[in-house]
Design a protein around this motif. Structure first.
Motif, mmCIF file in Angstrom:
data_model
loop_
_atom_site.group_PDB
_atom_site.id
_atom_site.type_symbol
_atom_site.label_atom_id
_atom_site.label_comp_id
_atom_site.label_asym_id
_atom_site.label_seq_id
_atom_site.Cartn_x
_atom_site.Cartn_y
_atom_site.Cartn_z
ATOM 1 N N PHE A 1 46.440 25.799 83.974
ATOM 2 C CA PHE A 1 47.474 24.812 84.286
ATOM 3 C C PHE A 1 47.832 24.851 85.768
ATOM 4 N N GLY A 2 47.509 25.947 86.455
ATOM 5 C CA GLY A 2 47.759 26.027 87.894
ATOM 6 C C GLY A 2 46.828 25.188 88.728
ATOM 7 N N ALA A 3 45.755 24.693 88.124
ATOM 8 C CA ALA A 3 44.786 23.854 88.832
ATOM 9 C C ALA A 3 44.918 22.388 88.436
ATOM 10 N N GLN A 4 46.095 22.052 87.870
ATOM 11 C CA GLN A 4 46.384 20.689 87.444
ATOM 12 C C GLN A 4 47.723 20.243 88.014
ATOM 13 N N THR A 5 47.919 18.964 88.130
ATOM 14 C CA THR A 5 49.219 18.448 88.539
ATOM 15 C C THR A 5 50.191 18.513 87.370
ATOM 16 N N HIS A 6 51.432 18.087 87.592
ATOM 17 C CA HIS A 6 52.434 18.068 86.543
ATOM 18 C C HIS A 6 53.140 16.717 86.520
ATOM 19 N N PRO A 7 53.606 16.272 85.358
ATOM 20 C CA PRO A 7 54.338 15.002 85.278
ATOM 21 C C PRO A 7 55.620 15.078 86.096
ATOM 22 N N ALA A 8 56.022 13.957 86.672
ATOM 23 C CA ALA A 8 57.201 13.958 87.533
ATOM 24 C C ALA A 8 57.877 12.593 87.507
ATOM 25 N N ASP A 9 59.016 12.508 88.172
ATOM 26 C CA ASP A 9 59.797 11.275 88.280
ATOM 27 C C ASP A 9 60.011 10.950 89.757
ATOM 28 N N GLY A 10 60.035 9.655 90.089
ATOM 29 C CA GLY A 10 60.288 9.255 91.471
ATOM 30 C C GLY A 10 59.963 7.800 91.691
ATOM 31 N N ASN A 11 60.138 7.333 92.926
ATOM 32 C CA ASN A 11 59.786 5.955 93.274
ATOM 33 C C ASN A 11 59.460 5.857 94.760
ATOM 34 N N ALA A 12 58.765 4.793 95.125
ATOM 35 C CA ALA A 12 58.370 4.577 96.522
ATOM 36 C C ALA A 12 58.151 3.089 96.748
ATOM 37 N N GLY A 13 58.405 2.638 97.973
ATOM 38 C CA GLY A 13 58.243 1.220 98.300
ATOM 39 C C GLY A 13 57.548 1.021 99.633
ATOM 40 N N VAL A 14 56.856 -0.112 99.763
ATOM 41 C CA VAL A 14 56.107 -0.440 100.984
ATOM 42 C C VAL A 14 56.213 -1.938 101.257
ATOM 43 N N ILE A 15 56.456 -2.287 102.503
ATOM 44 C CA ILE A 15 56.409 -3.684 102.943
ATOM 45 C C ILE A 15 54.999 -3.987 103.435
ATOM 46 N N VAL A 16 54.429 -5.083 102.980
ATOM 47 C CA VAL A 16 53.133 -5.562 103.474
ATOM 48 C C VAL A 16 53.360 -6.965 104.008
ATOM 49 N N THR A 17 52.805 -7.264 105.181
ATOM 50 C CA THR A 17 53.129 -8.550 105.790
ATOM 51 C C THR A 17 52.078 -8.958 106.819
ATOM 52 N N THR A 18 52.386 -9.959 107.582
ATOM 53 C CA THR A 18 51.489 -10.431 108.632
ATOM 54 C C THR A 18 51.619 -9.545 109.871
ATOM 55 N N LYS A 19 50.700 -9.701 110.795
ATOM 56 C CA LYS A 19 50.730 -8.905 112.015
ATOM 57 C C LYS A 19 52.005 -9.148 112.808
ATOM 58 N N GLU A 20 52.399 -10.408 112.918
ATOM 59 C CA GLU A 20 53.588 -10.751 113.696
ATOM 60 C C GLU A 20 54.851 -10.179 113.065
ATOM 61 N N LYS A 21 54.998 -10.346 111.750
ATOM 62 C CA LYS A 21 56.189 -9.842 111.082
ATOM 63 C C LYS A 21 56.208 -8.313 111.061
ATOM 64 N N ALA A 22 55.033 -7.711 110.958
ATOM 65 C CA ALA A 22 54.965 -6.250 110.985
ATOM 66 C C ALA A 22 55.465 -5.721 112.324
ATOM 67 N N ARG A 23 55.109 -6.402 113.410
ATOM 68 C CA ARG A 23 55.576 -5.990 114.730
ATOM 69 C C ARG A 23 57.095 -6.103 114.817
ATOM 70 N N GLN A 24 57.657 -7.164 114.242
ATOM 71 C CA GLN A 24 59.101 -7.369 114.272
ATOM 72 C C GLN A 24 59.857 -6.318 113.468
ATOM 73 N N LEU A 25 59.255 -5.889 112.358
ATOM 74 C CA LEU A 25 59.919 -4.951 111.461
ATOM 75 C C LEU A 25 59.602 -3.494 111.767
ATOM 76 N N SER A 26 58.660 -3.255 112.652
ATOM 77 C CA SER A 26 58.203 -1.908 112.925
ATOM 78 C C SER A 26 59.257 -1.080 113.659
ATOM 79 N N ALA A 27 59.307 0.205 113.346
ATOM 80 C CA ALA A 27 60.183 1.119 114.076
ATOM 81 C C ALA A 27 59.646 1.396 115.476
ATOM 82 N N ASP A 28 58.370 1.104 115.687
ATOM 83 C CA ASP A 28 57.722 1.255 116.992
ATOM 84 C C ASP A 28 56.616 0.219 117.061
ATOM 85 N N ASP A 29 56.827 -0.841 117.845
ATOM 86 C CA ASP A 29 55.846 -1.934 117.861
ATOM 87 C C ASP A 29 54.529 -1.554 118.522
#
Length: 396
Positions: A245-273
């Motif tokens: 069992f040490g060589a296997q992952t374990h069930p877990a809980d969580g969430n994650a999000g990602v914005i996908v967009t155009t090059k222009e909008k990505a530059r506007q929303l970026s923390a570092d253009d």
């Protein structure tokens, strides 16, 4: 090869992952994911009403699952936002990002949001009518344990598919354990300097445990230290096998999000253009019956071909590795060092909420590639049913 799809730098987040029956065990994954996304939007000064699509991914049903995608979109604060749900087991996050990229490439939308969530804790137990059963006895299904323990197509447990790959390739328990220790050390590097690496993307979760008391979950829960000596003492899960069992992952809980967009909008929303993150290519596969951990290899080869790249062109690699056999097989087939990828963490160590697992790994890969000065980043992983997927990003 994609040419129009971008992710803004810091246009993403992940919560900590909590081992099942931990701090997130009683939270509906849909409402929690939406709440964390709203918090993320506020930090980014982003109005959810500016989004034009929501791609929602999860694998373990929650209360009100029927309405999961439009409900989650409304909970973001955008009542008119259309949404779709995707469920592809462990590759859900990568496939959701690819779905968003395809929409950008075709001009279907300009600012989609990918929200991936799961709660394996307290998962549903479904009862199906069975009028012809003895005495009308119902058919029941535990969404977690029943499906971990048997693929209806093969009757095999997931760990059996890993043992099949290990046996065919001559992997020993000692070789498996050595790489597990390395994966734990890599995760520990992400914990260094007061979790400096994880703080680049991880968003704490505040959980109400009563009307008057809340707790703040700031880091992963349920991480089990791995040592060579400790792993050596563990017996294989299947007698005669190589995976404890040490060589296997374990069930877990969580969430994650990602914005996908155009090059222009990505530059506007970026923390570092000055940082650009371009979605380049996607790959998918299905392996022989009962050989799930082998599936990332053909998926990766497809993505590399679609991108016009070779594995030597890739600077950073992250894998979803529910079994350490995944990484041993991938390294062998791609002719790379198994100790040289999955820096700063992998799902083998920090757990597997399924829907957001690939999303978090992709986020970590972006951050590592930025730290390395840019280059091509590859994520790859397997999914239930002997399937696989891969995603390539170009970061500069």
């Amino acid at each position: 090869m994609y040419t129009k799809s971008y992710i803004p730098y810091k246009g993403y987040y992940s919560t900590p992952f909590c081992k099942w029956q931990g701090s997130l065990a009683n939270e509906n994954a849909i409402t929690l994911g939406a709440a964390m996304s709203r918090q993320f939007f506020e930090q980014k000064d982003l109005d959810a009403n500016d989004l034009d699509y929501c791609i929602f991914g999860n694998t373990i049903g929650q209360h009100r699952q029927f309405y999961a995608s439009p409900w989650s979109a409304a909970l973001l604060g955008a009542q008119a936002l259309p949404a779709i749900a995707i469920s592809q087991a462990c590759t859900t996050g990568a496939t959701c990002i690819n779905q968003a990229a395809m929409g950008i490439e075709t001009g279907l939308f300009e600012l989609p949001y990918v929200l991936t969530v799961d709660r394996t804790s307290n998962g549903p137990h479904t009862i199906w009518p069975n009028p012809k059963g003895p005495g009308g006895e119902v058919i029941s299904e535990n969404w977690n344990m029943d499906n971990f323990n048997a693929d209806p197509n093969t009757g095999k447990k997931m760990v059996e598919t890993a043992e099949n790959v290990a046996k065919e390739n001559g992997f020993t328990k000692e070789v498996c354990d050595d790489l597990v220790v390395r994966r734990y050390e890599q995760y520990q590097a992400g914990q260094a300097d007061n979790r400096a690496f994880q703080r680049r993307y991880m968003q704490p979760v505040e959980i109400a445990i009563s009307k008057k008391k809340t707790i703040m979950v700031e880091e992963d829960e349920g991480i089990i230290p791995s040592t060579k000596e400790g792993l050596a003492r563990l017996k294989p899960t299947i007698p005669g096998g190589v995976l404890s069992f040490g060589a296997q992952t374990h069930p877990a809980d969580g969430n994650a999000g990602v914005i996908v967009t155009t090059k222009e909008k990505a530059r506007q929303l970026s923390a570092d253009d000055k940082v650009t993150i371009q979605v380049i290519a996607y790959g998918f596969s299905r392996e022989r019956r009962g050989f799930m951990p082998a599936a990332p290899v053909p998926a990766t080869r497809m993505a590399l071909k679609n991108a016009g790249l070779a594995i030597k062109d890739i600077r950073v690699i992250k894998t979803h590795n529910p079994f350490i056999v995944n990484d041993l097989y991938f390294a062998k087939q791609m002719e790379i060092d198994p100790f040289g990828f999955n820096n700063f963490g992998s799902s083998l160590i920090f757990g597997h909420p399924q829907g957001p697992t690939a999303t978090r790994l992709i986020i970590e890969g972006i951050e590592e590639t930025v730290m390395a000065g840019g280059g091509y980043f590859l994520w790859t992983g397997c999914a239930a049913g002997d399937c696989g997927a891969a995603l390539i990003l170009k970061i500069s």
